[in-house]
Design an enzyme around this catalytic site. Structure first.
Site, PDB file in Angstrom:
ATOM      1  N   GLY B  70       0.773  -1.235   0.000  1.00  0.00           N
ATOM      2  CA  GLY B  70       0.000   0.000   0.000  1.00  0.00           C
ATOM      3  C   GLY B  70       0.805   1.287   0.000  1.00  0.00           C
ATOM      4  O   GLY B  70       0.225   2.373  -0.014  1.00  0.00           O
ATOM      5  N   GLN B  71       2.135   1.191   0.008  1.00  0.00           N
ATOM      6  CA  GLN B  71       2.905   2.437   0.089  1.00  0.00           C
ATOM      7  C   GLN B  71       2.712   3.262  -1.187  1.00  0.00           C
ATOM      8  O   GLN B  71       2.474   2.712  -2.270  1.00  0.00           O
ATOM      9  CB  GLN B  71       4.384   2.148   0.329  1.00  0.00           C
ATOM     10  CG  GLN B  71       5.133   1.671  -0.890  1.00  0.00           C
ATOM     11  CD  GLN B  71       6.590   1.365  -0.604  1.00  0.00           C
ATOM     12  OE1 GLN B  71       7.003   0.223  -0.612  1.00  0.00           O
ATOM     13  NE2 GLN B  71       7.381   2.385  -0.343  1.00  0.00           N
ATOM     14  N   ARG B  72       2.798   4.575  -1.031  1.00  0.00           N
ATOM     15  CA  ARG B  72       2.512   5.485  -2.140  1.00  0.00           C
ATOM     16  C   ARG B  72       3.290   5.113  -3.404  1.00  0.00           C
ATOM     17  O   ARG B  72       2.757   5.134  -4.510  1.00  0.00           O
ATOM     18  CB  ARG B  72       2.856   6.912  -1.714  1.00  0.00           C
ATOM     19  CG  ARG B  72       2.425   7.978  -2.684  1.00  0.00           C
ATOM     20  CD  ARG B  72       2.750   9.355  -2.132  1.00  0.00           C
ATOM     21  NE  ARG B  72       1.881   9.720  -1.012  1.00  0.00           N
ATOM     22  CZ  ARG B  72       0.664  10.243  -1.160  1.00  0.00           C
ATOM     23  NH1 ARG B  72       0.169  10.435  -2.368  1.00  0.00           N
ATOM     24  NH2 ARG B  72      -0.054  10.560  -0.116  1.00  0.00           N
TER      25      ARG B  72
END
Lengths: 298, 182
Positions: B70-72
């Site tokens: 889910g990291q940018r």
């Protein structure tokens, strides 16, 4: 099936008859034969560990659980039980004691590592915060951190604006490993970070590091690292030796990743598994030594 | 009935495969949820670099669950996994109020994706074990879920850590797949 039956009979009967027979012929007990027959290292210590573990004698089995202060006494007791005369085999005592230091040391190393893993990173603790800021300074000596919570953390591979949520199941252990690598192998760590920030072949330095801490931890837990520690540390392994092993994994994984040229970061788990299998295969070699070949600074 | 015919019968009705996409911001609890679904140990989880996939049997379905980091930095890759998705599960950290706006934006963008149009949506309001967690109703309101008209959706409060609420959510998933396939 036949193999199992044979193994059952071998372990419960034949092994003892065989040992008894050889003892009569050579006049030496199994532990003596192991200690005199092999050089100090994984082969010797692993064989001694197996011999002690499967012994019918409680004194021998209990030696595996002894604390490091009691080991000398344990060896004396074993020599008494097994009727080993120090004059006849002067090096036996020292050799067996070394084996026991390694065997019990591995267990206590796991306990210390587990304690650090269970310690949750806590922003309220000055010690934890200092360590985190130190990591930044070591990796990014020319860039100042604008604030404690900032997008800049992404530059060393944390996921969001505050690294504290990234340590998760590895707790403080993950941070300590990252700091240890950057502090003791600063050039190598910066080189790895440089590769990790490659626009195409890059990966997230810090969270891959935390992931590799998980790899080191699970290898330790399963006992797979025994041959490595038995070969490289002739004594009781300490926490720093575990951090050293992490450095090896971090450096070697980077080399592996760059050489494999993965399509994108989304393939990470595939290559992680491939690397993991490679490390496990290396650990099958009785002469294994997973040591970083770059020199530490100073 | 002999053993062989039972085996044959089992073989003739293979489990229907369902593709489930697990998305949400980093530190939402997607991987913990995935491991809970597969009844695996959740104490050694690390941030997901890339994705994880697991297959779970449930109510006659073979659920292939894709858990995408889910990291940018890797959100742009999410779209590579949209194709043929049967159900979208969006995981929210209910205690991370500072990021409600960000998570709402990401969700809104997902709902605009053509390849995900009409795909049933389950929102897990996760981390309800934390005292500071916002209730599901508050999150539903904040995200304007009631304005969603182009698909069936459900919000379910849960704790991936304790397992609470997960079964209820998965029951809804299986129900909505059944409804869709009919």
């Amino acid at each position: 099936m036949l193999g199992y039956i044979w193994q059952y009979f071998y372990a419960s009967f034949f092994r003892y008859w065989l040992k008894w027979f050889i003892r009569q012929v050579t006049g030496k007990c199994e532990l003596q034969r192991i200690c005199s027959g092999y050089k100090p290292g994984a082969t010797r210590t692993t064989k001694a560990e197996y011999s002690l573990q499967s012994s019918k004698n409680k004194v021998l089995r209990n030696a595996l659980q002894a604390s490091s202060d009691d080991l000398e006494q344990c060896v004396d007791q074993i020599m008494q039980e097994k009727n080993v005369k120090a004059q006849k085999d002067p090096r036996f005592k020292e050799s067996l004691q070394l084996c026991l230091f390694q065997i019990t040391g591995y267990k206590s190393l796991y306990a210390s590592v587990e304690d650090l893993r269970k310690e949750v990173f806590d922003s309220e603790k000055l010690e934890h915060e200092t360590m985190l800021l130190k990591l930044w300074d070591l990796l990014m000596p020319t860039v100042k951190l604008e604030s404690r919570v900032t997008k800049q953390w992404g530059d060393i591979g944390f996921q969001g604006d505050d690294p504290k949520t990234d340590f998760r199941g590895m707790g403080l252990l993950g941070l300590i490993n990252l700091v240890f690598f950057s502090e003791n192998y600063t050039d190598a760590a910066r080189q790895v970070l440089f590769h990790a920030n490659h626009p195409k072949l890059g990966y997230s330095y810090a969270i891959v590091g935390i992931n590799l801490t998980e790899m080191a931890y699970s290898l330790l837990k399963s006992g797979a690292l025994k041959p490595h520690f038995y070969n490289t540390i002739l004594g009781k392994p300490e926490l720093q030796h575990f951090h050293q092993l992490y450095c090896y994994l971090a450096y070697e994984f980077d080399k592996f990743w760059v050489a494999e040229e993965p399509e994108s970061i989304m393939q990470f788990n595939h290559y992680r598994e491939k690397f993991h299998s490679q490390v496990k295969a290396q650990l099958q070699d009785p002469n294994v030594s997973l040591t970083l070949t770059v020199h530490p600074k100073n | 009935m002999g053993l062989l015919s039972i085996l044959r019968k089992l073989k003739s009705t293979p489990d229907q495969e369902v593709r489930i996409l697990l998305l949400g911001l980093d530190n939402g609890g997607k991987t913990t949820l995935l491991k809970q679904l597969a009844s695996e140990d959740i104490s050694h989880i690390t941030p997901t670099q890339g994705f994880n996939i697991k297959s779970v049997q449930s109510q006659g379905f073979k659920l292939n669950v894709w858990d995408i980091g889910g990291q940018r930095k890797i959100r742009p890759y999410w779209r590579n996994y949209f194709e043929n998705t049967d159900v979208l599960i969006y995981v929210i950290d209910s205690a991370d109020r500072k990021r409600f706006e960000e998570t709402g934006q990401e969700l809104a963008e997902l709902l605009d994706e053509e390849k995900l149009s009409g795909v049933p949506l389950l929102i897990f309001a996760n981390k309800q074990d934390l005292l500071t967690a916002a209730p599901a109703s508050e999150i539903a309101e904040g995200l304007n879920l009631h304005t969603i008209r182009d698909r069936v959706w459900q919000i379910q409060s849960c704790s991936a850590l304790t397992g609470e609420g997960i079964q209820e959510g998965m029951n809804w998933v299986c129900k909505s797949v059944n409804a869709k396939k009919k």
